[in-house]
Design an enzyme around this catalytic site. Structure first.
Site, mmCIF file in Angstrom:
data_model
loop_
_atom_site.group_PDB
_atom_site.id
_atom_site.type_symbol
_atom_site.label_atom_id
_atom_site.label_comp_id
_atom_site.label_asym_id
_atom_site.label_seq_id
_atom_site.Cartn_x
_atom_site.Cartn_y
_atom_site.Cartn_z
ATOM 1 N N ARG A 235 0.901 -1.451 -0.003
ATOM 2 C CA ARG A 235 0.122 0.106 0.021
ATOM 3 C C ARG A 235 1.071 1.139 0.011
ATOM 4 O O ARG A 235 1.440 1.447 1.010
ATOM 5 C CB ARG A 235 -0.652 -0.071 1.213
ATOM 6 N N GLY A 236 0.783 2.020 -1.047
ATOM 7 C CA GLY A 236 1.907 3.021 -1.360
ATOM 8 C C GLY A 236 1.911 4.052 -0.387
ATOM 9 O O GLY A 236 2.798 4.545 0.192
ATOM 10 N N THR B 298 3.580 2.568 2.992
ATOM 11 C CA THR B 298 5.101 2.018 3.059
ATOM 12 C C THR B 298 5.809 2.356 2.054
ATOM 13 O O THR B 298 7.294 2.163 1.995
ATOM 14 C CB THR B 298 5.268 0.665 3.259
ATOM 15 N N ARG B 299 5.564 3.234 0.988
ATOM 16 C CA ARG B 299 6.296 3.579 -0.026
ATOM 17 C C ARG B 299 7.795 4.171 0.344
ATOM 18 O O ARG B 299 8.835 4.004 -0.258
ATOM 19 C CB ARG B 299 5.713 4.392 -1.236
ATOM 20 N N GLU C 144 -4.656 -7.082 -6.647
ATOM 21 C CA GLU C 144 -3.369 -7.463 -7.042
ATOM 22 C C GLU C 144 -3.127 -8.988 -6.253
ATOM 23 O O GLU C 144 -2.467 -9.575 -6.871
ATOM 24 C CB GLU C 144 -2.423 -6.427 -6.473
#
Length: 469
Positions: free
Chosen positions: A39-40, A43-44, A106
């Site tokens: 999940r961007g 935690t990106r 995804e």
């Protein structure tokens, strides 16, 4: 008969599509080592970014989705392709992971890709409890409640998401919460584990691996890959040249990442006869210990060392072309030699040998069906699917003559490669006239088990194929 043959060729283009897909799948030419699902917004720029950098620094080719791919709200074909072309999937389950329908789609696709082939999926529970994911509690429960309201006209989609979350929560993975320790050490542990998994290089299955789509899942089912208790031995048996080793190679490639150590012990009959049983033990131990040279005085010392080194390890052994019970006793005498979760695949022509060793789960490799025979022969003879209809009759004759035996089909296709129809006709006429029905008889048994006269007949086949034009 002509209409039937024409029908077979008109449908060949349809079969070739799935054949091409199977070939790349079983030979395992992966584009990426690792696919990272995350999940961007969570935690990106933190954990996932550091993980990606650590993997890259280790030389591991990882795919990480950039923000541009998600702007449409649906998974793009390029992203689906990246999932399919990755050997390992890492799922970073953060508090807001389930709030993204994109992430959930995804995840569903990842499990769709691994179904039946047991590619490795590693969940990372980042500041979440696996039980919350499994039972849809806290942020995961809240997210799914919102999805149910939003997609109330498509509840099937929501059910697939829930099932995928339940699946990933039940997998063995990594757990990290803020305050548990140094994040960089946690990431290093993941990278080292991935690196160990990737040292098992997929083996080449075949130039044209046909007939595996149904056989591979059947063998994997016998291996009970979902069970981590005990040790399972499975036998693959059939006549010489029927495709036993090809099948085992395909299975090996699909499950290899699930084990601590692996060894595909090739040509045991030949190597045992030439160099003795100690040679087999040395090869096996050198693979496990990681040394080029292992010193063993005798077979008894070798068996003791194998037991000592492997009894706590989860290993995968494939023993190819076993023809003597002593070979099994020397390298895989009993199931208690190996750690829980280990699997041993024994390839042999001798079903009695499997019974003597107590192997109950066995798979017999049969002849190729007509469609698969067409595919193999055409690939060997023409290397593409653009075959003139003028070859219909001679191809059908060759397939009937080979009786679905891969070795015979490869011999015929390779030696008549690029030849005109008239040459095919002349060769087949010569077989039928001079070899009578010996071809079928010889292909039903091992070449090595034949008498000198029968071996000569088989060799005549090779000579005729090469010299008939």
């Amino acid at each position: 008969m002509a209409l039937q043959l024409q029908s077979s060729f008109s449908s060949f283009s349809t079969h070739s599509t799935s054949f091409s897909s199977s070939s790349s799948s079983f030979n395992h030419a992966y584009k990426y080592d690792v696919f990272i699902s995350f999940r961007g917004q969570d935690t990106r720029y933190g954990f996932t970014g550091y993980l990606y950098e650590a993997l890259s620094n280790k030389g591991i080719h990882a795919f990480i989705d950039d923000e541009e791919l998600q702007k449409g709200g649906e998974i793009t074909p390029s992203l689906l392709s990246s999932i399919q072309e990755s050997r390992i999937a890492i799922i970073v389950l953060s508090p807001n992971y389930a709030s993204s329908s994109f992430c959930l789609d995804e995840l569903v696709h990842i499990f769709h890709c691994i179904k039946g082939n047991h590619r490795l999926v590693l969940p990372v529970f980042s500041n979440v409890d696996p039980s919350d994911v499994r039972h849809l509690k806290k942020s995961f429960g809240e997210a799914m409640a919102k999805h149910e309201e939003r997609f109330k006209n498509d509840m099937n989609k929501v059910l697939k998401w829930k099932e995928a979350l339940h699946q990933v929560a039940n997998l063995s993975g990594y757990h990290f919460k803020d305050g548990d320790g140094y994040e960089h050490k946690f990431i290093r542990n993941i990278v080292e584990n991935i690196s160990r998994k990737l040292r098992f290089v997929p083996l080449h299955v075949a130039d044209y691996p046909v007939g595996l789509d149904s056989r591979v899942p059947a063998v994997i089912s016998l291996l009970k890959m979902d069970s981590s208790d005990g040790v399972h031995m499975v036998g693959i048996h059939g006549i010489g040249g029927i495709g036993k080793t090809t099948l085992a190679l395909a299975v090996y490639n699909l499950i290899v990442d699930n084990f601590q150590d692996v060894c595909f012990l090739e040509n045991m009959r030949e190597n045992s006869n030439k160099y003795g049983l100690v040679h087999l033990q040395k090869i096996l131990l050198s693979k496990i210990i990681g040394k080029d040279e292992v010193h063993i005085v005798g077979v008894k010392e070798g068996t003791s060392l194998i037991q000592q080194r492997l009894r706590r390890k989860k290993v995968l052994f494939v023993l190819d072309d076993v023809d003597d019970y002593r070979q099994l006793q020397a390298v895989a005498g009993k199931v208690d030699w190996f750690g829980p979760g280990s699997r041993v695949i024994i390839i042999t022509r001798d079903t009695h040998l499997l019974k003597c060793h107590g192997v109950r789960d066995t798979y017999e490799v049969d002849d190729l069906n007509k469609d698969d025979s067409f595919q193999l022969l055409i690939k060997k003879a023409f290397e593409n699917d653009n075959v003139s209809p003028s070859y219909t009759d001679v191809l059908n004759r060759a397939i009937a003559y080979a009786s679905g035996h891969p070795l015979a089909l490869e011999i015929i296709g390779s030696n008549l490669f690029g030849k005109e129809v008239q040459v095919w006709e002349s060769a087949l006429d010569h077989f039928e006239k001079h070899l009578e029905n010996k071809m079928h008889e010889i292909l039903r048994v091992s070449f090595d088990a034949l008498g000198k006269q029968e071996q000569s007949v088989f060799l005549i086949l090779l000579v005729v194929l090469k010299d008939i034009y």
